[in-house]
Design a protein around this motif. Structure first.
Motif, mmCIF file in Angstrom:
data_model
loop_
_atom_site.group_PDB
_atom_site.id
_atom_site.type_symbol
_atom_site.label_atom_id
_atom_site.label_comp_id
_atom_site.label_asym_id
_atom_site.label_seq_id
_atom_site.Cartn_x
_atom_site.Cartn_y
_atom_site.Cartn_z
ATOM 1 N N SER A 1 40.440 33.067 48.453
ATOM 2 C CA SER A 1 40.012 32.224 49.585
ATOM 3 C C SER A 1 40.523 32.744 50.924
ATOM 4 O O SER A 1 40.055 32.310 51.982
ATOM 5 N N LYS A 2 41.471 33.670 50.898
ATOM 6 C CA LYS A 2 42.003 34.234 52.140
ATOM 7 C C LYS A 2 41.085 35.308 52.729
ATOM 8 O O LYS A 2 41.231 35.688 53.893
ATOM 9 N N TYR A 3 40.141 35.820 51.902
ATOM 10 C CA TYR A 3 39.205 36.814 52.421
ATOM 11 C C TYR A 3 38.272 36.162 53.441
ATOM 12 O O TYR A 3 37.648 35.134 53.160
ATOM 13 N N ARG A 4 38.164 36.770 54.619
ATOM 14 C CA ARG A 4 37.345 36.204 55.686
ATOM 15 C C ARG A 4 35.919 36.719 55.563
ATOM 16 O O ARG A 4 35.436 37.531 56.364
ATOM 17 N N ILE B 1 31.659 35.361 50.279
ATOM 18 C CA ILE B 1 32.675 35.148 49.248
ATOM 19 C C ILE B 1 33.036 33.671 49.171
ATOM 20 O O ILE B 1 33.139 33.101 48.076
ATOM 21 N N HIS B 2 33.212 33.018 50.313
ATOM 22 C CA HIS B 2 33.563 31.595 50.342
ATOM 23 C C HIS B 2 32.432 30.736 49.781
ATOM 24 O O HIS B 2 32.694 29.759 49.054
ATOM 25 N N PHE B 3 31.197 31.101 50.100
ATOM 26 C CA PHE B 3 30.054 30.343 49.592
ATOM 27 C C PHE B 3 29.983 30.451 48.074
ATOM 28 O O PHE B 3 29.829 29.431 47.374
ATOM 29 N N ILE B 4 30.094 31.660 47.553
ATOM 30 C CA ILE B 4 30.040 31.871 46.102
ATOM 31 C C ILE B 4 31.212 31.174 45.425
ATOM 32 O O ILE B 4 31.058 30.538 44.376
#
Length: 293
Positions: free
Chosen positions: A244-247, A251-254
């Motif tokens: 979740s730290k990846y901006r 990625i957040h949607f998936i």
């Protein structure tokens, strides 16, 4: 029988609660509630933890010992207690010796525990093993070392293989399929993700020797994984925090879609395990017993 059932119910609650508290500082504040909920309500954990079996109690004793290690104290009694708990987990299920080797190596190599304290831990472990060997010898009325006999019969003499053999990837398949495909793949991803990003993690050092050696041994059963299942919630939450730290919006949607789907599957799993089985009779097993006893 009532006392035994009471202990079987209370021991997992105590151990899991203790492990949760031991890991509180390793988590972000927003993740702590997720960890608590997963620890008690990941759908297959309640049904495993309430079973009075060697695999379950070995796993709970192992979980408790890791929780004690994570308290990070320095007294001699602290290290002796770790050894006692590791010894109990070993006596409940001898295969836990593989996890114990990993933990002892972690204490020495990663934690850089002083040699004296390390030997105190081993002395606590040996106290339990020797005490149980003495009890076994009294029971069998001759000198006997049960862990060696177990190893000789099942591994050296390969008697366990008479009960069936499976390919090396069997446990990967079980982990990916048994909890449901989505949750299973999340578990496998978490293990390998943390292996890459946090290879000094004590839980990885604990579970990997166990998984690797059991993958090599021809005879395999799903229940052999039961001692490790209570580590799954913390592995999932640690992985969630890191990913979740990846901006990256994709990625957040998936990640959010996968979490919602996993929650729905988990609720369904909980409904199944808590739903009474008809009038209480296990009809299929009863039919098999009557027809093919």
């Amino acid at each position: 029988a009532l006392i035994l059932r009471g202990l079987t119910a209370l021991f997992p609650i105590f151990v899991i609660s203790f492990f949760i508290q031991s890991n509180k500082l390793t988590l972000e504040r927003r993740s702590y509630l997720y960890f608590v909920l997963l620890s008690f309500l990941l759908w297959f954990l309640p049904s495993i933890n309430v079973c009075f079996s060697s695999e379950t109690w070995a796993g709970l004793s192992l979980l408790l010992s890791v929780g004690v290690i994570q308290r990070n104290k320095s007294s001699k009694s602290y290290f002796f207690l770790i050894g006692i708990l590791l010894g109990l987990s070993f006596e409940f299920r001898f295969q836990i010796g593989l996890c114990i080797v990993g933990i002892l190596l972690w204490l020495l190599i990663v934690k850089k525990t002083h040699y004296f304290n390390w030997f105190i831990t081993i002395s606590g472990l040996l106290v339990v093993i020797i005490s149980c060997a003495v009890l076994d010898s009294f029971y069998y009325n001759s000198v006997v070392f049960t862990p060696y006999n177990y190893l000789k019969i099942n591994v050296i003499d390969k008697v366990s293989s008479l009960f069936g053999t499976e390919p090396w990837y069997y446990y990967l398949r079980i982990i990916s399929e048994a909890p449901s495909l989505l949750i299973g793949y999340m578990i496998i991803f978490s293990i390998f993700f943390l292996l890459i990003t946090d290879y000094k993690n004590i839980i990885l050092w604990c579970i990997f020797p166990y998984l690797i050696v059991h993958s090599i041994i021809p005879h395999k059963e799903p229940r052999f994984l039961f001692p490790l299942v209570n580590f799954i919630p913390i592995l999932l939450v640690w992985t969630y925090e890191s990913v979740s730290k990846y901006r990256n919006l994709k990625i957040h949607f998936i990640l959010n879609i996968l979490i919602v789907a996993a929650i729905i599957i988990n609720i369904g799993g909980l409904f199944i395990i808590f739903k009474p089985a008809g009038n209480g009779n296990v009809n299929l097993a009863n039919y098999i017993h009557k027809s093919y006893s």
